[in-house]
Design a protein around this motif. Structure first.
Motif, mmCIF file in Angstrom:
data_model
loop_
_atom_site.group_PDB
_atom_site.id
_atom_site.type_symbol
_atom_site.label_atom_id
_atom_site.label_comp_id
_atom_site.label_asym_id
_atom_site.label_seq_id
_atom_site.Cartn_x
_atom_site.Cartn_y
_atom_site.Cartn_z
ATOM 1 N N VAL A 71 0.836 -1.153 0.034
ATOM 2 C CA VAL A 71 -0.058 -0.033 -0.063
ATOM 3 C C VAL A 71 0.960 1.365 -0.014
ATOM 4 C CG1 VAL A 71 -1.784 1.237 1.240
ATOM 5 C CG2 VAL A 71 -1.907 -1.182 1.294
ATOM 6 N N THR A 72 0.808 1.947 -1.156
ATOM 7 C CA THR A 72 1.456 3.446 -1.183
ATOM 8 C C THR A 72 0.719 4.536 -0.509
ATOM 9 O OG1 THR A 72 2.761 2.473 -2.891
ATOM 10 C CG2 THR A 72 2.880 4.759 -2.532
ATOM 11 N N VAL A 73 1.076 5.285 0.195
ATOM 12 C CA VAL A 73 0.079 6.421 0.640
ATOM 13 C C VAL A 73 1.009 7.665 0.450
ATOM 14 C CG1 VAL A 73 -0.881 7.445 2.666
ATOM 15 C CG2 VAL A 73 -0.838 5.126 2.715
ATOM 16 N N ASN A 74 -0.136 8.693 -0.113
ATOM 17 C CA ASN A 74 0.592 10.056 -0.359
ATOM 18 C C ASN A 74 -0.427 10.763 0.688
ATOM 19 O OD1 ASN A 74 1.795 12.497 -1.544
ATOM 20 N ND2 ASN A 74 -0.300 12.896 -2.549
ATOM 21 N N ARG A 75 0.370 11.622 1.690
ATOM 22 C CA ARG A 75 -0.286 12.256 2.590
ATOM 23 C C ARG A 75 -0.365 13.797 2.183
ATOM 24 N NH1 ARG A 75 0.520 13.985 8.131
ATOM 25 N NH2 ARG A 75 2.785 13.467 7.860
ATOM 26 N N ALA A 76 -1.280 14.428 1.545
ATOM 27 C CA ALA A 76 -1.100 15.704 1.556
ATOM 28 C C ALA A 76 -1.716 16.554 2.588
ATOM 29 C CB ALA A 76 -1.914 16.223 0.276
ATOM 30 N N ASP A 77 -2.645 15.710 3.472
ATOM 31 C CA ASP A 77 -3.335 16.161 4.544
ATOM 32 C C ASP A 77 -2.497 16.173 5.845
ATOM 33 O OD1 ASP A 77 -4.901 17.003 6.856
ATOM 34 O OD2 ASP A 77 -6.608 15.597 6.327
ATOM 35 N N LYS A 78 -1.585 17.100 6.278
ATOM 36 C CA LYS A 78 -0.650 17.084 7.462
ATOM 37 C C LYS A 78 -1.134 17.083 8.754
ATOM 38 C CE LYS A 78 2.632 16.658 3.912
ATOM 39 N NZ LYS A 78 3.119 15.469 3.814
ATOM 40 N N SER A 79 -2.776 17.447 8.552
ATOM 41 C CA SER A 79 -3.148 17.369 9.941
ATOM 42 C C SER A 79 -3.265 16.017 10.719
ATOM 43 C CB SER A 79 -4.627 18.089 9.877
ATOM 44 O OG SER A 79 -5.484 17.268 9.171
ATOM 45 N N ILE A 91 0.384 5.050 8.075
ATOM 46 C CA ILE A 91 -0.985 4.880 7.326
ATOM 47 C C ILE A 91 -0.990 3.690 6.454
ATOM 48 C CG2 ILE A 91 -2.656 5.704 6.009
ATOM 49 C CD1 ILE A 91 -1.971 8.664 7.167
ATOM 50 N N GLY A 92 -0.060 3.560 5.762
ATOM 51 C CA GLY A 92 0.193 2.695 4.688
ATOM 52 C C GLY A 92 0.174 1.112 5.162
ATOM 53 N N ALA A 93 0.935 0.982 6.423
ATOM 54 C CA ALA A 93 0.710 -0.279 7.125
ATOM 55 C C ALA A 93 -0.475 -0.445 7.816
ATOM 56 C CB ALA A 93 1.903 -0.051 8.399
ATOM 57 N N ASP A 94 -1.228 0.446 8.053
ATOM 58 C CA ASP A 94 -2.410 0.247 8.819
ATOM 59 C C ASP A 94 -3.391 -0.288 7.615
ATOM 60 O OD1 ASP A 94 -1.806 0.958 11.255
ATOM 61 O OD2 ASP A 94 -2.550 2.993 11.054
ATOM 62 N N ILE A 95 -3.363 0.333 6.536
ATOM 63 C CA ILE A 95 -4.353 -0.073 5.553
ATOM 64 C C ILE A 95 -3.729 -1.526 4.957
ATOM 65 C CG2 ILE A 95 -5.274 0.347 3.077
ATOM 66 C CD1 ILE A 95 -6.074 2.137 5.638
ATOM 67 N N GLY A 96 -2.532 -1.738 4.950
ATOM 68 C CA GLY A 96 -1.986 -3.196 4.567
ATOM 69 C C GLY A 96 -2.493 -4.075 5.514
ATOM 70 N N GLY A 97 -2.551 -3.889 6.819
ATOM 71 C CA GLY A 97 -2.976 -4.755 7.622
ATOM 72 C C GLY A 97 -4.618 -5.155 7.631
ATOM 73 N N TYR A 98 -5.214 -3.945 7.212
ATOM 74 C CA TYR A 98 -6.628 -4.123 7.141
ATOM 75 C C TYR A 98 -7.008 -5.085 5.940
ATOM 76 C CZ TYR A 98 -11.490 -2.459 6.014
ATOM 77 O OH TYR A 98 -12.739 -2.709 6.034
ATOM 78 N N VAL A 99 -6.154 -5.074 4.833
ATOM 79 C CA VAL A 99 -6.342 -6.034 3.661
ATOM 80 C C VAL A 99 -5.695 -7.506 3.950
ATOM 81 C CG1 VAL A 99 -5.373 -6.401 1.234
ATOM 82 C CG2 VAL A 99 -5.914 -3.906 1.780
ATOM 83 N N LEU A 100 -4.748 -7.618 4.761
ATOM 84 C CA LEU A 100 -4.280 -8.789 5.145
ATOM 85 C C LEU A 100 -5.181 -9.591 5.848
ATOM 86 C CD1 LEU A 100 -0.352 -8.218 5.833
ATOM 87 C CD2 LEU A 100 -1.440 -9.956 4.168
#
Length: 388
Positions: free
Chosen positions: A104-112, A120-129
């Motif tokens: 999962v590759t994340v581009n985070r333009a929202d710095k808030s 975030i990429g690791a979290d979404i990767g875990g969700y998929v796994l």
């Protein structure tokens, strides 16, 4: 979830304080390219989106958008509110139920957001796994790369594929040029390359009826239509050239006929350019490709130009490169049609390869009524509006 087309622009990102000018042109050109289709255009920081369109028409949307100069790439994406569950559910749309490697590759333009892109990429990767236990993470050579673009507007865009667009600069940012358009392979490609650098295109074509057919003229009209898919609307000026070509044949040395013809063509093109607000002439010449495109021939031809620059975007390209570009942009099959244009009428057996300016001027001066012939040709111009 909402399906959208995510658009990325290229060079105008570097334009600093003038960026807004280039962006406005690009947005206008995008909307013009999508004329007749129903959609909503959304602009955020450094991204554009096409939304609320009929999903059955997505191929048509992408085909048109890929031809817009200034756009670097596009992606079919799913738009969701920024949130762990929402992004995870969208990611699963791209996750087939089979054994494969992924990342999962994340581009985070929202710095808030508290977490960084990797977290975030690791979290979404875990969700998929959790939902695809046969998957294996591979950050270097993944078979599936799920991309998440988290923007400042509170939404995230999830996608996999990135498709190249035409690139270049928005048409209109570099003035207008008058293209000498024939039915061959070269000149449409020359017009394409200058439009890609932001130049609006007008075109002039020389028609020697009845020695060249209406089919030959229609071929050029069709080429202009293909070119307008990239360059936007094109005014095509068809110049009656038969009387001038007869005069050249009767008065001038046979080996200088093509040289004189090209000098007169470029003189007429410059006059039309001045009348229509063009700041340059564009030709499809490639150095050394034919006898009329040697260094000496180009010098003699350009001697007939009074003020405007002559752009030769193909000058360093060989025929194979030009034909490959013609195939890529859709002009190849039209250009290979056998209908001849006026350049093939009254061809000498042995055209001069290294003409001199002095001799060319003397030969051209033999046509005593040339000024009247040129005025009559310009008076008889047929203007055809392409792409409107």
């Amino acid at each position: 979830m909402q399906k959208v087309i995510l658009l990325r622009f290229g060079e105008i990102f570097l334009k600093g304080k003038n960026k807004s000018y280039f962006e406005k042109l690009l947005i206008d050109n995008i909307k013009s390219s999508l004329s007749g289709l129903e959609y909503r255009f959304v602009k955020t920081h450094n991204r554009y989106y096409v939304e609320d369109f009929d999903g059955d028409e997505i191929a048509e949307f992408k085909n048109r958008l890929k031809k817009v100069f200034g756009l670097h790439s596009l992606s079919e994406a799913v738009k969701v509110p920024t949130g762990y569950e929402e992004i995870g559910e969208a990611a699963m749309l791209y996750a087939p139920d089979e054994k494969l490697t992924f990342r999962v590759t994340v581009n985070r333009a929202d710095k808030s957001l508290e977490k960084n892109s990797s977290q975030i990429g690791a979290d979404i990767g875990g969700y998929v796994l959790e939902r695809r236990p046969l998957y294996k993470v591979d950050l270097d050579h993944a078979q599936l790369n799920i991309k998440v673009d988290i923007r400042e507007n509170g939404y995230s865009y999830v996608f996999c594929g990135v498709e190249e667009c035409a690139g270049g600069m928005p048409v209109g940012c570099s003035g207008s040029g008058m293209l000498l358009l024939s039915g061959g392979f070269d000149s449409p490609v020359a017009g394409y390359r200058m439009a890609r650098r932001g130049m609006r295109i007008k075109a002039v074509h020389y028609h020697s009826f009845p020695y060249t057919s209406e089919q030959a003229k229609q071929k050029v009209v069709d080429l202009a239509h293909v070119l307008s898919g990239y360059a936007g609307p094109i005014d095509l000026y068809v110049v009656p050239f038969t009387d001038i070509q007869f005069a050249i044949h009767e008065k001038c040395r046979p080996d200088y006929m093509i040289t004189i013809m090209r000098r007169i063509m470029i003189e007429i093109a410059e006059k039309l350019a001045a009348k229509t607000g063009c700041g340059a002439l564009i030709t499809g010449e490639s150095l050394g490709q034919v006898a009329s495109q040697t260094l000496e021939s180009m010098t003699v031809t350009e001697d007939a130009v009074k003020a405007l620059p002559v752009f030769r975007p193909l000058v360093g390209m060989d025929k194979y490169e030009i034909m490959d570009t013609a195939a890529a942009i859709g002009t190849y099959k039209l250009s290979e049609l056998p209908y001849q244009d006026c350049c093939t009428v009254f061809l000498p057996r042995n055209p001069v390869i290294k003409p001199s300016v002095e001799t060319a001027r003397k030969e051209q001066a033999k046509i005593e009524d040339l000024a009247s012939l040129i005025d009559a040709a310009i008076e008889g111009v047929e203007k055809i509006e392409i792409g409107r």
